[in-house]
Scaffold this active site. Structure first.
Site, mmCIF file in Angstrom:
data_model
loop_
_atom_site.group_PDB
_atom_site.id
_atom_site.type_symbol
_atom_site.label_atom_id
_atom_site.label_comp_id
_atom_site.label_asym_id
_atom_site.label_seq_id
_atom_site.Cartn_x
_atom_site.Cartn_y
_atom_site.Cartn_z
ATOM 1 N N ARG A 233 -29.701 -34.433 -57.196
ATOM 2 C CA ARG A 233 -29.825 -34.613 -58.527
ATOM 3 C C ARG A 233 -28.419 -34.635 -59.146
ATOM 4 N NH1 ARG A 233 -28.391 -31.313 -62.851
ATOM 5 N NH2 ARG A 233 -28.337 -29.649 -61.322
ATOM 6 N N ASP A 234 -27.984 -32.971 -59.019
ATOM 7 C CA ASP A 234 -26.544 -32.973 -59.689
ATOM 8 C C ASP A 234 -25.634 -33.862 -59.369
ATOM 9 O OD1 ASP A 234 -24.671 -31.608 -61.127
ATOM 10 O OD2 ASP A 234 -24.287 -29.884 -59.737
ATOM 11 N N CYS B 264 -19.442 -34.038 -63.724
ATOM 12 C CA CYS B 264 -20.100 -33.576 -65.033
ATOM 13 C C CYS B 264 -19.725 -34.386 -66.222
ATOM 14 C CB CYS B 264 -20.165 -32.078 -65.168
ATOM 15 S SG CYS B 264 -21.059 -31.548 -66.785
ATOM 16 N N HIS C 61 -17.755 -26.141 -57.687
ATOM 17 C CA HIS C 61 -17.072 -27.463 -57.724
ATOM 18 C C HIS C 61 -15.825 -27.273 -57.297
ATOM 19 C CE1 HIS C 61 -20.016 -30.022 -60.134
ATOM 20 N NE2 HIS C 61 -20.988 -28.863 -59.936
ATOM 21 N N ASN D 211 -19.540 -31.916 -56.898
ATOM 22 C CA ASN D 211 -19.587 -30.708 -56.145
ATOM 23 C C ASN D 211 -18.949 -30.268 -54.805
ATOM 24 O OD1 ASN D 211 -22.382 -29.478 -57.584
ATOM 25 N ND2 ASN D 211 -22.397 -31.745 -57.315
ATOM 26 N N HIS E 66 -22.554 -21.672 -56.907
ATOM 27 C CA HIS E 66 -22.526 -23.234 -57.088
ATOM 28 C C HIS E 66 -21.197 -23.683 -57.637
ATOM 29 C CE1 HIS E 66 -24.561 -26.881 -58.753
ATOM 30 N NE2 HIS E 66 -23.643 -27.169 -59.336
#
Lengths: 312, 312
Positions: free
Chosen positions: B16-17, B241, B210, B250, B208
């Site tokens: 997803r991300d 992003c 990056h 990520n 989370h």
């Protein structure tokens, strides 16, 4: 943390460990410019050359010339590797501020890298230490493969302890612990340092991490938490090791400094100028800059320039 | 550490991300193969889609179809993002195991990313939480920009605390703290977690990170030391992003798992299969694998093959 405890010094190895494996010869002027840039950015210890056999490592054959023409910034220590008495004599003639000897924690790596056993290497270093000490030249010790060896796999912390102790006992003022192939993790780094620090003061150890498996900063963080305050790094992540299959470069100095400053450590380094130094040498070598911080800053600047152009 | 304390669960966000910002559409079959590979590697929580406006994020427009055709491995939780009631209804129709809402710690980022203030976003999530909870669907909360914002720069830990508390109070079982642009360091991560953990239990927080500035693993190490045991990551370091200038992917799941295993943590993940999953999706997207562990293993394998060829 006390004020002293907040000081971390970077040992910049880009000009030696970083450049020695470049496939094409790096011009002396390029090396001198890099070293000057690093000093200008506030680096206070710069490994600038290596007095090894020029046939074995041609890239370092100009170390005598380099030290002869080096612009010496007051307060900066310019160091070089000296594997033996011949190397030390060349280094002394070149007025090197500090020298280093290099051993391994792995027998197989010692044989392939310097063509002798670990015990033989220590014997070979003894007269180097004696002569350097007599001349008032500080000697640093390197131990490679402290968290793993490309030929033997895992390396016991006891083996690292023996060779580290040997180097300190013969007079090295500090030993730099090298994760040459970057396989270590915070788990193995912590286990190693817990053993070593049981009878070696933290100020006599430095961490030298390669980022092959992306673990370098995490491992350095453990070293800092264990009290180490000397960190080896190479601007732009220069380097690699010809005797270590799959080894990529050293951890990038920019990324280490970014982390250190974010943690409230004082390095005396101007990160902007350091990033500029890394970009300059990367451009000179036509090499991608391996520093994440440098890359992120360049991208951000490009994005801002695009925004500015779009709103004009 | 106790046995429970040694368990870390990875929330795999690559599908997803990781994929949502790919420039060219990723075929549904490619997504399904990735998700299957991840489950096969032992990942137990897989963020598989997003029920957002398909016009805003076309790459996620096939989430309904994806969940309809997904091969569901027993024991694996397949999750999706649901920004509003409309999204939740689509997710429920698609039999999603768990949903997530996403807020920001930065007002500017909230406005640009989800086009409302932080307070408005929390209001919007309340009915989502109510309806999901009534249906027995667990809801995760995301907070972005917890260690910095591309528009506002630094973000105060108090701002993060307010929105995190808001999400937990309305029923999120956990909040994932996102360093969306990767500017955090172990220093800012520790300061943030110290504040949050003063009144939020560690098991209700996830990290989370990056890797834009190379700090992700070091920051995750701090999170682990603070007691967090849920880590978001994306295989092959997929992602980026669109609203965060200069943001890269990520942190790579492979690199996190390598570190965790090296520290004695149990993840239930087979690193070899995970590396294979990352190599497969990287090849499918014609994208360089951003995992250092995957890259190092590929290089080492190539070096061994060369050695073998040379000695034949």
């Amino acid at each position: 943390m006390t004020a002293t405890d907040r000081q971390v010094s970077i040992v910049e190895v880009g000009a030696r460990d970083g450049l020695q494996n470049e496939q094409t010869p790096v011009p002396l002027t390029t090396k001198l410019a890099l070293i000057d840039d690093l000093a200008g950015a506030g680096i206070r210890t710069i490994e600038a050359g290596s007095f090894v056999n020029p046939t074995a490592i041609p890239q370092m054959a100009d170390s005598d010339a380099l030290f002869a023409t080096l612009r010496r910034v007051p307060g900066v220590t310019y160091t070089a590797l000296t594997p033996n008495i011949r190397g030390l004599e060349r280094a002394m003639a070149a007025r090197v501020d500090e020298v280093a000897v290099f051993a391994a924690a792995s027998e197989s790596f010692s044989q392939r890298n310097i063509r002798c056993s670990i015990a033989e290497s220590l014997q070979r270093f003894e007269p180097v230490l004696a002569q350097a000490t007599a001349a008032g030249i500080p000697v640093r010790g390197y131990v490679s493969c402290v968290l793993g060896c490309p030929y033997e796999g895992s390396i016991s912390p006891d083996a690292v302890e023996r060779v580290t102790r040997g180097l300190l006992d013969m007079g090295c003022y500090e030993v730099s612990l090298g994760d040459t192939i970057g396989v270590g993790t915070p788990g193995s780094m912590q286990a190693l340092l817990e053993l070593l620090l049981a009878d070696i003061p933290a100020h006599r150890l430095a961490a030298h991490c390669h980022d092959t498996y992306g673990q370098a900063l995490a491992n350095i963080l453990i070293a800092l938490q264990c009290g180490l305050r000397r960190i080896d790094a190479a601007v732009a992540g220069l380097g690699g090791c010809p005797f270590a299959p799959g080894a990529t470069g050293n951890v990038a100095t920019e990324d280490v400094v970014y982390m250190l400053h974010g943690m409230g450590f004082d390095t005396g380094i101007d990160l902007d100028r350091l990033v500029a130094a890394g970009n300059a040498i990367s451009a000179a070598l036509a090499r991608e800059n391996a520093s994440r911080v440098a890359t992120a800053r360049t991208r951000r600047r490009d994005a801002r320039a695009q925004d500015a152009a779009a709103t004009r």
